[in-house]
Design a protein around this motif. Structure first.
Motif, PDB file in Angstrom:
ATOM      1  N   ALA A 166       0.841  -1.190   0.000  1.00 52.03           N
ATOM      2  CA  ALA A 166       0.000   0.000   0.000  1.00 52.03           C
ATOM      3  C   ALA A 166       0.878   1.242   0.000  1.00 52.03           C
ATOM      4  O   ALA A 166       2.021   1.226   0.440  1.00 52.03           O
ATOM      5  CB  ALA A 166      -0.906  -0.009   1.221  1.00 52.03           C
ATOM      6  N   SER A 167       0.323   2.333  -0.523  1.00 56.62           N
ATOM      7  CA  SER A 167       1.075   3.584  -0.596  1.00 56.62           C
ATOM      8  C   SER A 167       1.551   3.991   0.789  1.00 56.62           C
ATOM      9  O   SER A 167       0.782   4.047   1.732  1.00 56.62           O
ATOM     10  CB  SER A 167       0.181   4.673  -1.188  1.00 56.62           C
ATOM     11  OG  SER A 167       0.874   5.898  -1.206  1.00 56.62           O
ATOM     12  N   GLY A 168       2.835   4.241   0.924  1.00 58.20           N
ATOM     13  CA  GLY A 168       3.387   4.685   2.184  1.00 58.20           C
ATOM     14  C   GLY A 168       3.740   3.554   3.133  1.00 58.20           C
ATOM     15  O   GLY A 168       4.266   3.789   4.216  1.00 58.20           O
ATOM     16  N   ALA A 169       3.435   2.311   2.761  1.00 57.94           N
ATOM     17  CA  ALA A 169       3.731   1.195   3.652  1.00 57.94           C
ATOM     18  C   ALA A 169       5.242   1.010   3.757  1.00 57.94           C
ATOM     19  O   ALA A 169       5.961   1.113   2.771  1.00 57.94           O
ATOM     20  CB  ALA A 169       3.083  -0.079   3.134  1.00 57.94           C
ATOM     21  N   SER A 170       5.723   0.706   4.958  1.00 60.63           N
ATOM     22  CA  SER A 170       7.152   0.532   5.160  1.00 60.63           C
ATOM     23  C   SER A 170       7.600  -0.894   4.868  1.00 60.63           C
ATOM     24  O   SER A 170       8.789  -1.159   4.728  1.00 60.63           O
ATOM     25  CB  SER A 170       7.524   0.913   6.598  1.00 60.63           C
ATOM     26  OG  SER A 170       6.810   0.115   7.527  1.00 60.63           O
ATOM     27  N   LYS A 171       6.642  -1.821   4.766  1.00 60.33           N
ATOM     28  CA  LYS A 171       6.961  -3.216   4.490  1.00 60.33           C
ATOM     29  C   LYS A 171       6.078  -3.716   3.355  1.00 60.33           C
ATOM     30  O   LYS A 171       4.958  -3.249   3.180  1.00 60.33           O
ATOM     31  CB  LYS A 171       6.722  -4.076   5.739  1.00 60.33           C
ATOM     32  CG  LYS A 171       7.562  -3.706   6.943  1.00 60.33           C
ATOM     33  CD  LYS A 171       7.228  -4.613   8.122  1.00 60.33           C
ATOM     34  CE  LYS A 171       8.036  -4.255   9.359  1.00 60.33           C
ATOM     35  NZ  LYS A 171       7.718  -5.141  10.496  1.00 60.33           N
ATOM     36  N   PRO A 172       6.562  -4.699   2.587  1.00 59.49           N
ATOM     37  CA  PRO A 172       5.724  -5.240   1.508  1.00 59.49           C
ATOM     38  C   PRO A 172       4.593  -6.110   2.058  1.00 59.49           C
ATOM     39  O   PRO A 172       4.703  -6.684   3.142  1.00 59.49           O
ATOM     40  CB  PRO A 172       6.710  -6.074   0.689  1.00 59.49           C
ATOM     41  CG  PRO A 172       7.763  -6.472   1.671  1.00 59.49           C
ATOM     42  CD  PRO A 172       7.908  -5.297   2.608  1.00 59.49           C
ATOM     43  N   VAL A 173       3.524  -6.213   1.299  1.00 58.39           N
ATOM     44  CA  VAL A 173       2.396  -7.067   1.657  1.00 58.39           C
ATOM     45  C   VAL A 173       2.766  -8.524   1.372  1.00 58.39           C
ATOM     46  O   VAL A 173       3.364  -8.835   0.344  1.00 58.39           O
ATOM     47  CB  VAL A 173       1.146  -6.681   0.849  1.00 58.39           C
ATOM     48  CG1 VAL A 173       0.012  -7.670   1.088  1.00 58.39           C
ATOM     49  CG2 VAL A 173       0.705  -5.266   1.219  1.00 58.39           C
ATOM     50  N   ALA A 174       2.418  -9.416   2.276  1.00 62.86           N
ATOM     51  CA  ALA A 174       2.670 -10.847   2.076  1.00 62.86           C
ATOM     52  C   ALA A 174       1.640 -11.406   1.113  1.00 62.86           C
ATOM     53  O   ALA A 174       0.590 -11.906   1.523  1.00 62.86           O
ATOM     54  CB  ALA A 174       2.627 -11.583   3.409  1.00 62.86           C
ATOM     55  N   ASP A 175       1.926 -11.324  -0.196  1.00 56.32           N
ATOM     56  CA  ASP A 175       0.995 -11.836  -1.188  1.00 56.32           C
ATOM     57  C   ASP A 175       1.434 -13.191  -1.736  1.00 56.32           C
ATOM     58  O   ASP A 175       0.900 -13.680  -2.720  1.00 56.32           O
ATOM     59  CB  ASP A 175       0.783 -10.834  -2.324  1.00 56.32           C
ATOM     60  CG  ASP A 175       2.070 -10.445  -3.035  1.00 56.32           C
ATOM     61  OD1 ASP A 175       3.131 -11.007  -2.698  1.00 56.32           O
ATOM     62  OD2 ASP A 175       2.015  -9.580  -3.925  1.00 56.32           O
ATOM     63  N   LEU A 176       2.403 -13.813  -1.084  1.00 60.13           N
ATOM     64  CA  LEU A 176       2.813 -15.183  -1.361  1.00 60.13           C
ATOM     65  C   LEU A 176       2.925 -15.940  -0.044  1.00 60.13           C
ATOM     66  O   LEU A 176       3.394 -15.388   0.960  1.00 60.13           O
ATOM     67  CB  LEU A 176       4.180 -15.233  -2.048  1.00 60.13           C
ATOM     68  CG  LEU A 176       4.268 -14.862  -3.521  1.00 60.13           C
ATOM     69  CD1 LEU A 176       5.724 -14.876  -3.960  1.00 60.13           C
ATOM     70  CD2 LEU A 176       3.458 -15.831  -4.360  1.00 60.13           C
ATOM     71  N   LEU A 177       2.504 -17.195  -0.059  1.00 63.39           N
ATOM     72  CA  LEU A 177       2.612 -18.039   1.131  1.00 63.39           C
ATOM     73  C   LEU A 177       3.071 -19.417   0.698  1.00 63.39           C
ATOM     74  O   LEU A 177       2.488 -20.028  -0.196  1.00 63.39           O
ATOM     75  CB  LEU A 177       1.262 -18.138   1.838  1.00 63.39           C
ATOM     76  CG  LEU A 177       1.210 -19.065   3.067  1.00 63.39           C
ATOM     77  CD1 LEU A 177       2.110 -18.527   4.178  1.00 63.39           C
ATOM     78  CD2 LEU A 177      -0.224 -19.216   3.565  1.00 63.39           C
ATOM     79  N   PHE A 178       4.147 -19.909   1.319  1.00 65.26           N
ATOM     80  CA  PHE A 178       4.636 -21.259   1.087  1.00 65.26           C
ATOM     81  C   PHE A 178       4.384 -22.076   2.348  1.00 65.26           C
ATOM     82  O   PHE A 178       4.541 -21.569   3.469  1.00 65.26           O
ATOM     83  CB  PHE A 178       6.136 -21.249   0.792  1.00 65.26           C
ATOM     84  CG  PHE A 178       6.516 -20.444  -0.421  1.00 65.26           C
ATOM     85  CD1 PHE A 178       6.489 -21.011  -1.685  1.00 65.26           C
ATOM     86  CD2 PHE A 178       6.903 -19.116  -0.295  1.00 65.26           C
ATOM     87  CE1 PHE A 178       6.835 -20.263  -2.807  1.00 65.26           C
ATOM     88  CE2 PHE A 178       7.258 -18.371  -1.399  1.00 65.26           C
ATOM     89  CZ  PHE A 178       7.228 -18.945  -2.668  1.00 65.26           C
ATOM     90  N   VAL A 179       4.028 -23.351   2.177  1.00 60.34           N
ATOM     91  CA  VAL A 179       3.747 -24.216   3.326  1.00 60.34           C
ATOM     92  C   VAL A 179       4.532 -25.511   3.180  1.00 60.34           C
ATOM     93  O   VAL A 179       4.439 -26.194   2.153  1.00 60.34           O
ATOM     94  CB  VAL A 179       2.243 -24.549   3.446  1.00 60.34           C
ATOM     95  CG1 VAL A 179       1.981 -25.361   4.716  1.00 60.34           C
ATOM     96  CG2 VAL A 179       1.407 -23.282   3.444  1.00 60.34           C
ATOM     97  N   LEU A 180       5.305 -25.835   4.203  1.00 54.46           N
ATOM     98  CA  LEU A 180       6.086 -27.071   4.228  1.00 54.46           C
ATOM     99  C   LEU A 180       5.692 -27.852   5.480  1.00 54.46           C
ATOM    100  O   LEU A 180       5.676 -27.292   6.585  1.00 54.46           O
ATOM    101  CB  LEU A 180       7.585 -26.748   4.252  1.00 54.46           C
ATOM    102  CG  LEU A 180       8.556 -27.926   4.157  1.00 54.46           C
ATOM    103  CD1 LEU A 180       8.397 -28.657   2.823  1.00 54.46           C
ATOM    104  CD2 LEU A 180       9.999 -27.430   4.315  1.00 54.46           C
ATOM    105  N   SER A 181       5.367 -29.122   5.320  1.00 57.53           N
ATOM    106  CA  SER A 181       4.931 -29.955   6.443  1.00 57.53           C
ATOM    107  C   SER A 181       5.977 -31.014   6.766  1.00 57.53           C
ATOM    108  O   SER A 181       6.724 -31.463   5.887  1.00 57.53           O
ATOM    109  CB  SER A 181       3.597 -30.636   6.108  1.00 57.53           C
ATOM    110  OG  SER A 181       2.608 -29.686   5.803  1.00 57.53           O
ATOM    111  N   ALA A 182       6.016 -31.428   8.038  1.00 55.44           N
ATOM    112  CA  ALA A 182       6.984 -32.428   8.481  1.00 55.44           C
ATOM    113  C   ALA A 182       6.442 -33.157   9.702  1.00 55.44           C
ATOM    114  O   ALA A 182       5.536 -32.678  10.384  1.00 55.44           O
ATOM    115  CB  ALA A 182       8.327 -31.769   8.808  1.00 55.44           C
ATOM    116  N   GLN A 183       7.031 -34.296   9.990  1.00 55.48           N
ATOM    117  CA  GLN A 183       6.615 -35.063  11.158  1.00 55.48           C
ATOM    118  C   GLN A 183       7.174 -34.479  12.455  1.00 55.48           C
ATOM    119  O   GLN A 183       6.511 -34.511  13.495  1.00 55.48           O
ATOM    120  CB  GLN A 183       7.068 -36.524  11.013  1.00 55.48           C
ATOM    121  CG  GLN A 183       6.391 -37.268   9.873  1.00 55.48           C
ATOM    122  CD  GLN A 183       6.926 -38.678   9.716  1.00 55.48           C
ATOM    123  OE1 GLN A 183       7.846 -39.107  10.417  1.00 55.48           O
ATOM    124  NE2 GLN A 183       6.375 -39.414   8.763  1.00 55.48           N
TER     125      GLN A 183
END
Length: 229
Positions: free
Chosen positions: A29-46
């Motif tokens: 967003a305009s003026g935002a100091s950090k980028p928007v999390a528009d990607l999500l990766f998911v890794l699963s484990a035992q």
């Protein structure tokens, strides 16, 4: 709770909380100091083990990682491709950083089957030849949103939830601590990681804004599979 039940449970819990933002976010967003999390990766484990305060080892890792993006984009990436942290790896930038050392949230079950979560910065992944063990250098976030690299991601949602739920979020780990039935949610931003794709050959950045092993060449020529609008 079995691993087969656990993963859909946490996907529903966390993706529902952040879905409205992931689906709509296209750029900071305009003026935002950090980028928007528009990607999500998911890794699963035992299992997850903190061999020391700054080293996380996942064992019994699934053979693929899942990804989700804005516009209902989703799919899978071979784990050995996703967590290849060596020079030239599909998600390693020219300065040697994997995914720009992203913020991630680890969910699992500890002593007495108690659910817990931790937020951490990930770096320098190493994967075994069979893809079933992955080790990260980590730094556990202890000061809430201040150290989270994106906004409107899973980590941000967890910080909000922790304000009203006691023991929902841990801010420190003991060497030797273990968790079972793991889901690791990695927040990222597609604009922020474009330099990674630009260091690869042209087809790593395909018509569907994909990159190494994921969305290149009209979904899948880099070794991953997905769908989206």
């Amino acid at each position: 709770m079995s691993a087969k039940i656990f993963v859909p449970f946490f996907l529903a819990l966390c993706l529902t909380a952040g879905a409205r933002d992931l689906q709509q976010a296209q750029a900071p967003a305009s003026g935002a100091s950090k980028p928007v999390a528009d990607l999500l990766f998911v890794l699963s484990a035992q299992k997850a083990t903190f061999t020391d305060a700054n080293t996380l080892t996942l064992t019994g890792v699934t053979s693929t990682a899942q990804f989700y993006g804005s516009g209902a984009r989703a799919g899978i990436i071979p784990t050995t491709v996703f967590v290849n942290g060596t020079a030239g790896g599909s998600y390693v930038s020219s300065n040697g950083e994997w995914l720009n050392n992203p913020t991630a949230t680890l969910f699992g079950f500890g002593d007495n089957n108690a659910q817990t979560s931790l937020i951490m910065t990930l770096a320098s992944p190493q994967v075994s030849s069979d893809g079933e063990t992955v080790t990260f250098d980590v730094s556990v976030v202890s000061n809430g949103d201040a150290s989270i690299k994106t906004i409107k991601g899973v980590a941000n949602e967890v910080v909000e939830e922790s304000a009203t739920q006691a023991n929902y979020l841990q801010t420190a780990v003991q060497p030797g601590a273990t968790l079972s039935n793991i889901a690791l949610f990695v927040d990222s931003n597609r604009e922020a990681i474009k330099p990674i794709a630009q260091t690869k050959t042209f087809w790593w950045w395909g018509p569907h804004w994909g990159w190494g092993g994921g969305w290149g060449c009209g979904w899948g020529c880099g070794g991953g599979y997905g769908w989206g609008k």
